[in-house]
Motif scaffolding. Structure first.
Motif: not given
Ligand SMILES: C[S@@+](CC[C@H](N)C(=O)[O-])C[C@H]1O[C@@H](n2cnc3c(N)ncnc32)[C@H](O)[C@@H]1O
Length: 491
Positions: A347-357, A379-389, A399-401
């Motif tokens: 969780w932390d690693k993903t958020f560190h790069v994707n959101l905090r970074g 910014n590059t987000a993802s379709m995963a911000s809308l649906i749950v792939p 969640t980070s996206k």
């Protein structure tokens, strides 16, 4: 006069950056031509300089010359054209092409000139059939045909709106004024001048210099609404408004995949690009690719989850190019795990790069852009911000996206009145090496059945979007999540 220039010795200097002088030099030796035209050399110089000035002032890129003769006028105009400018020179006599072409070939500007020999009327028909349109036309051939050339060009839409036709010898030694003249050229030019002055499609001015020089400008018909839709915003049509010439951009995660495609797209559109990646060798390879395409680029090795690296990235770009207009915060990671098993480390690693970074990049670039009063963050987000792939499990990523989208919306709203636009792109499943991993490859068929477009996204499917969001054409768009997923979120 004998139709040959065989008494001219072709003695072209090794550094022929002064083609005008080359022709003058050749003409001085060519007694037959020099005697053919009164005061030709001095007239030539003035005519050449005037034509050159007209090209500069009208910012013409496509020029048509009817009547080329020695090529002096053509080469003078070519010198003023930009690198991608083109000049079609119509000349009746093949021997004149033989004279001019070697000089054109030696000139750095000669490749802009395409000489078409034969009757100019036939060449005009050929050009009209090919749909050619010009910014400037110089008519300087057989006087009795001026009116036919003019009518053909206007009737066949060969002069763009606002374009200029320049007519040489339009007063023909003042014979156009003599009521009792029987001179056929004088009569033809009188008829021509009369026709143009009655033509509502143009404005004209006859400059009574030398033998008369007429400048004709095509104006819009009265029924046209002459507004920004018609003329283009600040005179630029839509594709020009999407160009990024003179802009400075950076792309994080640009060593491969989507980021590499973004770097190429921004560079192709005219921007200088800083290629940023954790892997310096990959960034350098992309810079080499950009160099090959004539794009100005630098590589920066940076880990965007580290604030020092992010600041160094921004400082490097500012010290190199002085500004940052476009920031593409694209770097991101994705790890898969079922939610009940997701470790805090993942969780932390993903958020560190994707959101905090991404936030740190937005903030550091935003500070520069706010000072400039101008900036485009994508910014590059993802379709995963809308649906749950599915069926893969990727809670941290999704969640980070979603956070990247909210970050984008918030910054977009907060900075909109200070000239900084913040938008994001949400790609669907992109066909990059990442999804060909052993664990993901078996899922491709399943994903395909979820995508109305029937295929995965290619990185090239995203390139127009990044250019649009980086350009002035998208100035009214901010805080937007531009979803490009082949319709996957609709099913
Ligand atoms: C006055 S000179 C052109 C000078 C040239 N524009 C310059 O600035 O250096 C006229 C040229 O028009 C050419 N010409 C005459 N009638 C023509 C026609 N029907 N089609 C094409 N060229 C023609 C002549 O051969 C001659 O070379």
């Amino acid at each position: 006069m004998e139709k040959s220039l065989s008494n001219i010795t072709y003695d072209i200097p090794p550094v022929p950056d002064t083609p005008v002088e080359v022709i003058v030099d050749l003409l001085t030796k060519a007694q037959d031509i020099a005697s053919y035209c009164d005061n030709m050399i001095s007239d030539l110089f003035l005519a050449g300089q005037t034509l050159k000035m007209l090209i500069h002032m009208s910012q013409a890129k496509r020029v048509l010359e009817i009547g080329m003769f020695t090529g002096y006028g053509a080469l003078s105009m070519a010198e003023a054209l930009p690198q991608d400018g083109r000049l079609v020179a119509c000349e009746l006599e093949p021997y004149l092409k033989e004279f001019a072409q070697p000089i054109f070939d030696k000139s750095p500007h000669g490749k802009k000139i395409n000489v078409k020999t034969g009757n100019a009327m036939e060449t005009l028909k050929e050009l009209a059939t090919a749909g050619e349109q010009f910014d400037m036309v110089f008519i300087d051939a057989d006087k009795n045909n001026y009116i036919n050339y003019y009518k053909f060009i206007m009737d066949n839409n060969m002069l763009r709106l606002g374009g200029v036709i320049c007519i040489d010898n339009s007063l023909f030694k003042a014979r156009v004024y003599l009521n009792d003249t029987t001179d056929s050229n004088g009569l033809a030019l009188r008829e021509f001048n009369q026709f143009v002055s009655n033509d509502p499609r143009v404005e004209q001015v006859i400059v009574p210099l030398r033998d008369g020089l007429t400048l004709i400008r095509r104006v819009p018909p009265c029924k046209i609404t002459d507004d920004e839709v018609f003329r283009g915003v600040t005179g630029r049509f839509i594709l020009d408004r999407m160009r990024l010439d003179g802009k400075v951009a950076y792309v994080t995660g640009a060593g491969q995949g989507i980021g590499r495609a973004f770097a190429h797209a921004l560079g192709e559109a005219g921007a200088k690009v800083a290629v940023v990646d954790l892997d310096g060798a990959k960034a350098e390879t992309v810079v080499e690719e950009l160099f090959l395409k004539g794009i100005n680029a630098i590589s920066i090795t940076a880990d965007i989850s580290k604030s020092d690296d992010v600041q160094r990235m921004i400082d490097t770009i500012v010290s190199k190019w002085g500004v940052i207009h476009i920031g593409c915060n694209n770097a991101g990671i994705n790890m898969n795990s079922a939610s009940e098993d997701t470790s805090l480390e993942e969780w932390d690693k993903t958020f560190h790069v994707n959101l905090r970074g991404t936030f740190m990049c937005c903030q550091a670039a935003g500070r520069v852009m706010l000072k400039q009063g101008y900036g485009k963050i994508i910014n590059t987000a993802s379709m995963a911000s809308l649906i749950v792939p599915h069926p893969q499990k990727q809670l941290s990523y999704n969640t980070s996206k979603a956070g990247v989208v909210k970050l984008t919306q918030t910054l977009g709203a907060e900075w909109a009145d200070r000239g900084v636009r913040v938008n994001c792109i949400s790609p669907g499943i992109v066909d990059t090496p990442l999804i060909h991993s052993e664990s993901l490859r078996p899922l491709v068929q399943r994903w395909l059945s979820d995508i109305p477009a029937g295929r995965l996204a290619q990185v090239t499917d995203l390139q127009a979007a990044v250019v649009y969001l980086a350009s002035d054409a998208s100035d009214y768009m901010t805080g937007h999540n531009l979803v490009i997923e082949g319709g996957q979120s609709l099913w």
